[in-house]
Write a protein that holds these residues in place. Structure first.
Motif, PDB file in Angstrom:
ATOM      1  N   TRP A   8      34.242  -4.672  45.846  1.00 11.42           N
ATOM      2  CA  TRP A   8      34.329  -5.691  44.810  1.00 11.42           C
ATOM      3  C   TRP A   8      33.616  -5.332  43.520  1.00 11.42           C
ATOM      4  CZ3 TRP A   8      32.735 -10.610  48.122  1.00 11.42           C
ATOM      5  CH2 TRP A   8      33.707 -10.826  49.114  1.00 11.42           C
ATOM      6  N   ALA A   9      32.512  -4.592  43.597  1.00 11.50           N
ATOM      7  CA  ALA A   9      31.612  -4.483  42.456  1.00 11.50           C
ATOM      8  C   ALA A   9      31.334  -3.064  41.998  1.00 11.50           C
ATOM      9  CB  ALA A   9      30.276  -5.169  42.797  1.00 11.50           C
ATOM     10  N   GLN A  10      31.958  -2.068  42.636  1.00 17.11           N
ATOM     11  CA  GLN A  10      31.765  -0.680  42.237  1.00 17.11           C
ATOM     12  C   GLN A  10      33.117  -0.056  41.886  1.00 17.11           C
ATOM     13  OE1 GLN A  10      29.349   1.709  44.915  1.00 17.11           O
ATOM     14  NE2 GLN A  10      28.335  -0.111  45.739  1.00 17.11           N
ATOM     15  N   PRO A  11      33.097   1.006  41.078  1.00 18.01           N
ATOM     16  CA  PRO A  11      34.358   1.693  40.782  1.00 18.01           C
ATOM     17  C   PRO A  11      34.843   2.491  41.978  1.00 18.01           C
ATOM     18  CG  PRO A  11      32.528   2.890  39.808  1.00 18.01           C
ATOM     19  CD  PRO A  11      31.952   1.621  40.381  1.00 18.01           C
ATOM     20  N   ALA A  12      36.126   2.760  41.997  1.00 19.53           N
ATOM     21  CA  ALA A  12      36.730   3.604  43.036  1.00 19.53           C
ATOM     22  C   ALA A  12      37.804   4.455  42.382  1.00 19.53           C
ATOM     23  CB  ALA A  12      37.337   2.750  44.145  1.00 19.53           C
ATOM     24  N   ILE A  13      37.979   5.659  42.876  1.00 15.45           N
ATOM     25  CA  ILE A  13      38.998   6.576  42.349  1.00 15.45           C
ATOM     26  C   ILE A  13      39.821   7.117  43.508  1.00 15.45           C
ATOM     27  CG2 ILE A  13      39.447   8.708  41.080  1.00 15.45           C
ATOM     28  CD1 ILE A  13      36.849   8.289  39.580  1.00 15.45           C
ATOM     29  N   THR A  14      41.136   7.027  43.371  1.00 19.47           N
ATOM     30  CA  THR A  14      42.050   7.481  44.413  1.00 19.47           C
ATOM     31  C   THR A  14      43.145   8.326  43.788  1.00 19.47           C
ATOM     32  OG1 THR A  14      41.693   5.394  45.586  1.00 19.47           O
ATOM     33  CG2 THR A  14      43.557   6.739  46.293  1.00 19.47           C
ATOM     34  N   VAL A  15      43.507   9.408  44.438  1.00 19.79           N
ATOM     35  CA  VAL A  15      44.683  10.190  44.060  1.00 19.79           C
ATOM     36  C   VAL A  15      45.855   9.616  44.847  1.00 19.79           C
ATOM     37  CG1 VAL A  15      45.767  12.465  44.008  1.00 19.79           C
ATOM     38  CG2 VAL A  15      43.304  12.237  43.584  1.00 19.79           C
ATOM     39  N   THR A  16      46.770   8.964  44.146  1.00 18.11           N
ATOM     40  CA  THR A  16      47.835   8.229  44.829  1.00 18.11           C
ATOM     41  C   THR A  16      49.150   8.995  44.913  1.00 18.11           C
ATOM     42  OG1 THR A  16      48.438   7.128  42.747  1.00 18.11           O
ATOM     43  CG2 THR A  16      46.854   5.997  44.186  1.00 18.11           C
ATOM     44  N   GLY A  17      49.244  10.130  44.242  1.00 24.05           N
ATOM     45  CA  GLY A  17      50.475  10.913  44.328  1.00 24.05           C
ATOM     46  C   GLY A  17      50.258  12.312  43.804  1.00 24.05           C
ATOM     47  N   ILE A  18      51.129  13.235  44.237  1.00 26.25           N
ATOM     48  CA  ILE A  18      51.012  14.622  43.806  1.00 26.25           C
ATOM     49  C   ILE A  18      52.393  15.253  43.719  1.00 26.25           C
ATOM     50  CG2 ILE A  18      50.599  15.380  46.201  1.00 26.25           C
ATOM     51  CD1 ILE A  18      48.822  17.618  44.981  1.00 26.25           C
ATOM     52  N   ASP A  19      52.620  15.933  42.616  1.00 23.11           N
ATOM     53  CA  ASP A  19      53.841  16.727  42.441  1.00 23.11           C
ATOM     54  C   ASP A  19      53.469  18.187  42.657  1.00 23.11           C
ATOM     55  OD1 ASP A  19      55.462  14.574  41.835  1.00 23.11           O
ATOM     56  OD2 ASP A  19      55.120  14.712  39.685  1.00 23.11           O
ATOM     57  N   ALA A  20      53.926  18.718  43.797  1.00 24.33           N
ATOM     58  CA  ALA A  20      53.614  20.097  44.185  1.00 24.33           C
ATOM     59  C   ALA A  20      54.703  20.570  45.132  1.00 24.33           C
ATOM     60  CB  ALA A  20      52.244  20.164  44.856  1.00 24.33           C
ATOM     61  N   PRO A  21      54.809  21.857  45.338  1.00 16.11           N
ATOM     62  CA  PRO A  21      55.813  22.318  46.314  1.00 16.11           C
ATOM     63  C   PRO A  21      55.571  21.694  47.675  1.00 16.11           C
ATOM     64  CG  PRO A  21      54.988  24.159  45.015  1.00 16.11           C
ATOM     65  CD  PRO A  21      54.130  22.984  44.672  1.00 16.11           C
ATOM     66  N   SER A  22      56.628  21.257  48.322  1.00 14.62           N
ATOM     67  CA  SER A  22      56.495  20.685  49.655  1.00 14.62           C
ATOM     68  C   SER A  22      56.222  21.796  50.672  1.00 14.62           C
ATOM     69  CB  SER A  22      57.766  19.930  50.040  1.00 14.62           C
ATOM     70  OG  SER A  22      58.849  20.827  50.196  1.00 14.62           O
ATOM     71  N   VAL A  23      55.682  21.408  51.814  1.00 10.92           N
ATOM     72  CA  VAL A  23      55.420  22.386  52.867  1.00 10.92           C
ATOM     73  C   VAL A  23      56.721  23.042  53.320  1.00 10.92           C
ATOM     74  CG1 VAL A  23      54.591  22.657  55.233  1.00 10.92           C
ATOM     75  CG2 VAL A  23      53.320  21.207  53.624  1.00 10.92           C
ATOM     76  N   ALA A  24      57.772  22.248  53.420  1.00  4.32           N
ATOM     77  CA  ALA A  24      59.050  22.794  53.893  1.00  4.32           C
ATOM     78  C   ALA A  24      59.626  23.822  52.937  1.00  4.32           C
ATOM     79  CB  ALA A  24      60.047  21.660  54.119  1.00  4.32           C
ATOM     80  N   ASN A  25      59.341  23.655  51.627  1.00  3.15           N
ATOM     81  CA  ASN A  25      59.920  24.546  50.619  1.00  3.15           C
ATOM     82  C   ASN A  25      58.890  25.502  50.027  1.00  3.15           C
ATOM     83  OD1 ASN A  25      62.649  23.463  50.596  1.00  3.15           O
ATOM     84  ND2 ASN A  25      61.769  21.628  49.667  1.00  3.15           N
ATOM     85  N   ALA A  26      57.754  25.614  50.665  1.00  2.00           N
ATOM     86  CA  ALA A  26      56.703  26.464  50.111  1.00  2.00           C
ATOM     87  C   ALA A  26      57.090  27.935  50.198  1.00  2.00           C
ATOM     88  CB  ALA A  26      55.403  26.224  50.857  1.00  2.00           C
TER      89      ALA A  26
END
Length: 469
Positions: free
Chosen positions: A305-323
Motif C-alpha cells: 500500500w505505501a511503498q513503490p514496486a517495480i515489475t517487468v510485465t513483458g519482454i520482446d525477445a527471441p522465443s525459446v522455440a525460435n532461439a
C-alpha cells in the motif's frame, strides 16, 4: 444538504434487502451477458467489441427508465486519437436531494493464453460460489452493482426518486483512461455530483467489506536496450561482445536491492497504519510457491500500500522455440512501477528514467518510450458520505468495514478531484483477495457481490429518503 445523515434504521431497509435478493438472478444473468463480450480496450484488439459492450451497458441504463438522458460518448486522447466509448446517463435531483455519480468501467484486460484458464475466459461459468470469466469482477460486476442498486431503489421507492443520479461507465480504464481528462472537461455538467462512488476496488476478505482510502499511482514505459547494429553469431563473437539480453538483465537487476526492495533513488514511501496480515495469508492469496520468500522490507501491507514496486510485465525477445545461436542486438521490456501515495507521478518517472540511463551496463544504448503515468490518491474520510457508506456496509455485511489501501492504481481519481474538488469520493468494490483481476481465472464471489449490491442500494435509498434540514 446537512453535514450528517440520520443513523436510525429506515423502514425501507427490509424492502431493499428483499428487492436485492429477489433481483440477484436477473443481475447475474445481465452480468453474464456483459462478460461474454470480449471488450478489451488495448490498441491491438478489436475496438468493435468495446463498442458492443458500451451499447449493452447503455441498453441496461435505458431499461431503468429513470434517466433523463442516456448516451454513448467519446473524447479525444491527449495525442488526438479518438478514445473508447463511454456510457453517460443522468437524472437531475429534486427537492434538495444531492446527486450521486456512479462510476465503473466496461472494458477488460486481455485474457492471455486460454490454456491458463480453467474455463473459457469469455464464457461466464459458475463454479461453487464464484462466477468465472474475464471482467466478471473487474469491472463489469461494478457496472452491474450500480445497475442493480438503482433497480432496487426504483422498485422500493416507487420509480421516481428525488435523488440525483449520474452514471458514468468508462470504456478504456484498462488502457490507461487516456481520454478521461478530456471527457471530464467536455461533459463536466453531466458529471457534476455531490458524491462520487468508484466501484473498482477490493474488500478485505469474502466476509469483511472495505473502504479504500489509499491507492498507489503508476508509471509504465517501454525500455529498449541495444548493443549491436545487427545480430551476430554467438560462437564467432560471444565473449568480448555484450549482447542486448545480457545488458538488459544486468540493467533490470539494478532496480532492486538484495532483499528485493526497490533501489531507485527518488522513489518515495509513505507512512500508513496497516492491519495485521501474515506471511501465510500472503502466500495463500498471492500463490507463492513453496520455498519462494517475500521480498522487500517493512510490514507486508506497507509494501503493497505505501511503498513503490517495480515489475517487468513483458519482454520482446527471441522465443525459446525460435532461439538461434546469435547475440541479440536489441531487447525491449515493459516496466510497470507502482508509486506510493504522496509522490507525484511525473517526479517518479524522472527518477526511474534517471536510474535507467545511469545504470546502463557496457555502454548499452537505451531508449524509453510509450510512457504512461497516473497519480496516487489518498481519500478524505472526514465527510458524511464516507460515514454513511460505512454504515450501509456494516448493515449489509453484518460486519464493520475496514479502511484499506490498494496496491493497484486508479489514476483518473486525481482528475475527478481536480475537476470536482467539492465532491466526496468513495472507492468501493466487488472484488475479494481471490478474484485474480487481470490474471487467468478471474472470478467474482457471488456472496461478496450480493452484499456489495446491498451496501450501495441501502446507501442510495437512505440518501434519497433522508430529510433535509
Amino acid at each position: 444538504m446537512t453535514e450528517t445523515l440520520p443513523t436510525e434504521v429506515h423502514p425501507l431497509d427490509s424492502a431493499i434487502r428483499e428487492s436485492v435478493e429477489l433481483g440477484l438472478p436477473r443481475t447475474i444473468a445481465d452480468l453474464s451477458r456483459l462478460v461474454r463480450i470480449p471488450s478489451v480496450s488495448w490498441a491491438a484488439f478489436d475496438a468493435a467489441h468495446v463498442a458492443t459492450s458500451a451499447e449493452a451497458v447503455a441498453e441496461l441504463a435505458r431499461g431503468l427508465e429513470v434517466f433523463d438522458t442516456v448516451e454513448i460518448r467519446r473524447a479525444a486522447t491527449e495525442s488526438g486519437e479518438q478514445g473508447q466509448p463511454a456510457v453517460l446517463a443522468r437524472r437531475e435531483a429534486k427537492n434538495g436531494r444531492p446527486t450521486v455519480l456512479l462510476y465503473a468501467h466496461h472494458d477488460v484486460q486481455p485474457p492471455g493464453d486460454d490454456e491458463h484458464w480453467s474455463t473459457p475466459p469469455f464464457e461466464p461459468t459458475v463454479v461453487g460460489e464464484r462466477l468465472y470469466g474475464r471482467g466478471s469482477a473487474d469491472d463489469k460486476a461494478g457496472v452491474m452493482a450500480h445497475i442493480a442498486a438503482i433497480r432496487s431503489l426504483l422498485e422500493v421507492g416507487g420509480g421516481d426518486p428525488d435523488l440525483g443520479i449520474a452514471l458514468f461507465v468508462e470504456g478504456e480504464e484498462e488502457f490507461g483512461s487516456r481520454s478521461f481528462a478530456n471527457f471530464l472537461a467536455e461533459n463536466r455538467e453531466a458529471l457534476e455530483a455531490d458524491v462520487i462512488i468508484v466501484a473498482d476496488s477490493n474488500n478485505w476478505d469474502i466476509d469483511t467489506p472495505a473502504v479504500t482510502v489509499a491507492l498507489r499511482g503508476n508509471v509504465t514505459l517501454r525500455l529498449t536496450v541495444s548493443t549491436l547494429s545487427h545480430a551476430s553469431h554467438s560462437g564467432m563473437f560471444g565473449g568480448p561482445v555484450p549482447d542486448a539480453m545480457l545488458a538488459t538483465i544486468r540493467l533490470l537487476a539494478t532496480l532492486h536491492d538484495d532483499e528485493g526492495a526497490v533501489a531507485v533513488d527518488g522513489l518515495t514511501s509513505t507512512e500508513f497504519e496497516t492491519p495485521d496480515y501474515s506471511e501465510e495469508q500472503l502466500r495463500d492469496e498471492a500463490g507463492l510457491l513453496d520455498g519462494v520468500t517475500p521480498i522487500g522490507r517493512g510490514s507486508i501491507l506497507s509494501r503493497i500500500w505505501a511503498q513503490p514496486a517495480i515489475t517487468v510485465t513483458g519482454i520482446d525477445a527471441p522465443s525459446v522455440a525460435n532461439a538461434s545461436n546469435t547475440l541479440s542486438p536489441s531487447i525491449s521490456v515493459r516496466i510497470s512501477a507502482r508509486i506510493a501515495p504522496g509522490q507525484d507521478a511525473a517526479e517518479a518517472f524522472e527518477a526511474l528514467e534517471k536510474h535507467l540511463r545511469a545504470h546502463a551496463p557496457f555502454g548499452a544504448h537505451i531508449e524509453i518510450d510509450d510512457v504512461d503515468t497516473g497519480q496516487p490518491f489518498l481519500v478524505d474520510t472526514s465527510g458524511w458520505a464516507v460515514a454513511a457508506m460505512r454504515e450501509s456496509m456494516a448493515d449489509a455485511w453484518e460486519r464493520e468495514p475496514v479502511d484499506i489501501g490498494v496496491g493497484g492504481s486508479i489514476p483518473f481519481i486525481a482528475d475527478l478531484v481536480r475537476v470536482f474538488p467539492s465532491a466526496q469520493i468513495l472507492v468501493t468494490g466487488v472484488e475479494d483477495p481471490d478474484s485474480r483481476a487481470h490474471s487467468p481465472n478471474e472470478s467474482l464471489h457471488l456472496g461478496v457481490f450480493r452484499r456489495a449490491v446491498l451496501s450501495e442500494a441501502l446507501f442510495l435509498a437512505r440518501l434519497d429518503s433522508a430529510a433535509n434540514e
